[in-house]
Write a protein that holds these residues in place. Structure first.
Motif, PDB file in Angstrom:
ATOM      1  N   UNK A 187       1.036  -1.407  -0.058  1.00 53.53           N
ATOM      2  CA  UNK A 187      -0.028  -0.081  -0.131  1.00 53.53           C
ATOM      3  C   UNK A 187       0.898   1.148  -0.036  1.00 53.53           C
ATOM      4  N   UNK A 188       1.925   1.291   0.845  1.00 53.22           N
ATOM      5  CA  UNK A 188       2.858   2.480   0.730  1.00 53.22           C
ATOM      6  C   UNK A 188       3.520   2.582  -0.628  1.00 53.22           C
ATOM      7  N   UNK A 189       3.807   1.617  -1.023  1.00 52.46           N
ATOM      8  CA  UNK A 189       4.464   1.682  -2.537  1.00 52.46           C
ATOM      9  C   UNK A 189       3.466   2.160  -3.511  1.00 52.46           C
ATOM     10  N   UNK A 190       2.102   1.700  -3.323  1.00 52.95           N
ATOM     11  CA  UNK A 190       1.252   2.403  -4.108  1.00 52.95           C
ATOM     12  C   UNK A 190       1.197   4.054  -4.092  1.00 52.95           C
ATOM     13  N   UNK A 191       1.126   4.475  -2.996  1.00 54.87           N
ATOM     14  CA  UNK A 191       0.996   5.935  -2.635  1.00 54.87           C
ATOM     15  C   UNK A 191       2.582   6.571  -3.139  1.00 54.87           C
ATOM     16  N   UNK A 192       3.523   6.060  -3.059  1.00 47.39           N
ATOM     17  CA  UNK A 192       4.709   6.521  -3.546  1.00 47.39           C
ATOM     18  C   UNK A 192       4.601   6.510  -5.082  1.00 47.39           C
ATOM     19  N   UNK A 193       4.349   5.403  -5.470  1.00 47.60           N
ATOM     20  CA  UNK A 193       4.204   5.262  -7.170  1.00 47.60           C
ATOM     21  C   UNK A 193       3.351   6.336  -7.635  1.00 47.60           C
ATOM     22  N   UNK A 194       2.190   6.719  -6.952  1.00 47.34           N
ATOM     23  CA  UNK A 194       1.197   7.668  -7.237  1.00 47.34           C
ATOM     24  C   UNK A 194       1.886   9.090  -7.366  1.00 47.34           C
ATOM     25  N   UNK A 195       2.781   9.345  -6.260  1.00 50.69           N
ATOM     26  CA  UNK A 195       3.513  10.622  -6.003  1.00 50.69           C
ATOM     27  C   UNK A 195       4.499  10.781  -7.361  1.00 50.69           C
ATOM     28  N   UNK A 196       4.993   9.781  -7.787  1.00 52.24           N
ATOM     29  CA  UNK A 196       6.066   9.685  -8.726  1.00 52.24           C
ATOM     30  C   UNK A 196       5.451  10.050 -10.161  1.00 52.24           C
ATOM     31  N   UNK A 197       4.486   9.358 -10.028  1.00 47.59           N
ATOM     32  CA  UNK A 197       3.595   9.506 -11.213  1.00 47.59           C
ATOM     33  C   UNK A 197       2.986  10.887 -11.435  1.00 47.59           C
ATOM     34  N   UNK A 198       2.352  11.515 -10.464  1.00 48.05           N
ATOM     35  CA  UNK A 198       2.125  12.771 -10.509  1.00 48.05           C
ATOM     36  C   UNK A 198       3.172  13.809 -11.178  1.00 48.05           C
ATOM     37  N   UNK A 199       4.497  13.742 -11.131  1.00 50.49           N
ATOM     38  CA  UNK A 199       5.416  14.435 -11.607  1.00 50.49           C
ATOM     39  C   UNK A 199       5.612  13.855 -13.018  1.00 50.49           C
ATOM     40  N   UNK A 200       4.852  13.043 -13.666  1.00 58.86           N
ATOM     41  CA  UNK A 200       4.753  12.543 -15.120  1.00 58.86           C
ATOM     42  C   UNK A 200       5.993  11.619 -15.199  1.00 58.86           C
ATOM     43  N   UNK A 201       6.662  11.276 -14.125  1.00 59.16           N
ATOM     44  CA  UNK A 201       7.763  10.280 -14.468  1.00 59.16           C
ATOM     45  C   UNK A 201       7.227   8.841 -14.577  1.00 59.16           C
ATOM     46  N   UNK A 202       7.632   8.235 -15.665  1.00 53.68           N
ATOM     47  CA  UNK A 202       7.464   6.790 -15.974  1.00 53.68           C
ATOM     48  C   UNK A 202       8.771   5.987 -15.513  1.00 53.68           C
ATOM     49  N   UNK A 203       8.445   4.996 -14.768  1.00 54.61           N
ATOM     50  CA  UNK A 203       9.521   4.283 -14.360  1.00 54.61           C
ATOM     51  C   UNK A 203      10.363   3.502 -15.514  1.00 54.61           C
ATOM     52  N   UNK A 204       9.497   2.889 -16.333  1.00 47.76           N
ATOM     53  CA  UNK A 204       9.661   2.063 -17.716  1.00 47.76           C
ATOM     54  C   UNK A 204      10.200   0.763 -17.594  1.00 47.76           C
ATOM     55  N   UNK A 205      10.054   0.280 -16.388  1.00 43.47           N
ATOM     56  CA  UNK A 205      10.358  -1.172 -16.181  1.00 43.47           C
ATOM     57  C   UNK A 205       9.740  -1.632 -14.909  1.00 43.47           C
ATOM     58  N   UNK A 206       8.473  -1.341 -14.621  1.00 42.86           N
ATOM     59  CA  UNK A 206       7.769  -1.633 -13.687  1.00 42.86           C
ATOM     60  C   UNK A 206       7.424  -3.174 -13.599  1.00 42.86           C
ATOM     61  N   UNK A 207       8.359  -3.800 -13.338  1.00 36.25           N
ATOM     62  CA  UNK A 207       8.132  -5.402 -13.298  1.00 36.25           C
ATOM     63  C   UNK A 207       7.946  -5.892 -11.898  1.00 36.25           C
ATOM     64  N   UNK A 208       7.431  -6.969 -11.514  1.00 33.63           N
ATOM     65  CA  UNK A 208       7.311  -7.638 -10.112  1.00 33.63           C
ATOM     66  C   UNK A 208       8.806  -7.761  -9.712  1.00 33.63           C
TER      67      UNK A 208
END
Length: 141
Positions: A39-60
């Motif tokens: 859940x914490x990871x989801x919140x932090x990914x959301x924050x990253x995405x709000x800055x329009x940053x794509x990880x590019x290799x978001x694999x398990x």
């Protein structure tokens, strides 16, 4: 380092403590213990995405969770980039992740995506229906 005409580079980093989401899935570990960190990871990914940053290799296997510290780490940012919109970053990253999410419990996926539900509900529904749920027996049949 140079060997003959071949150049090689080495990257050294500190060891990552914990398990990747891929490890948890393969080793059949107890998902319930990892849900708060997911859940914490989801919140932090959301924050990253709000800055329009794509990880590019978001694999398990690029997402590490540490129960001792309740922290997570993402690795392999060499494909990351700034996208035109947050929506594009979200769609590209989660399309990659959800294609590889077979065997990850629905509850874990929902917690990871929970921060996106209010603003991006339709996008998340589309991604889940196309890439994740068709792989699970009994859903959308």
């Amino acid at each position: 380092h140079t060997e003959g005409s071949t150049k090689r580079a080495f990257l050294v980093s500190e060891a990552i403590e914990g398990y990747s989401i891929e490890d948890i899935r393969k080793e059949n570990l107890d998902w319930d213990k990892y849900l708060p960190t997911i859940q914490l990871m989801g919140e932090q990914l959301y924050a990253m995405h709000q800055y329009r940053i794509q990880h590019g290799a978001l694999y398990p296997d690029h997402m590490f969770l540490n129960l001792d510290t309740n922290q997570f780490r993402l690795i392999d940012f060499e494909r990351s980039r700034v996208c035109f919109s947050s929506r594009t970053a979200i769609e590209n990253d989660f399309r990659q992740f959800l294609r590889r999410a077979e065997g990850i419990p629905t509850e874990a996926i929902d917690l990871l995506l929970e921060p996106y539900q209010m603003q991006y509900r339709k996008l998340i529904e589309k991604l889940k229906s196309k890439h994740y749920f068709p792989k699970i027996e009994g859903i959308n049949e």
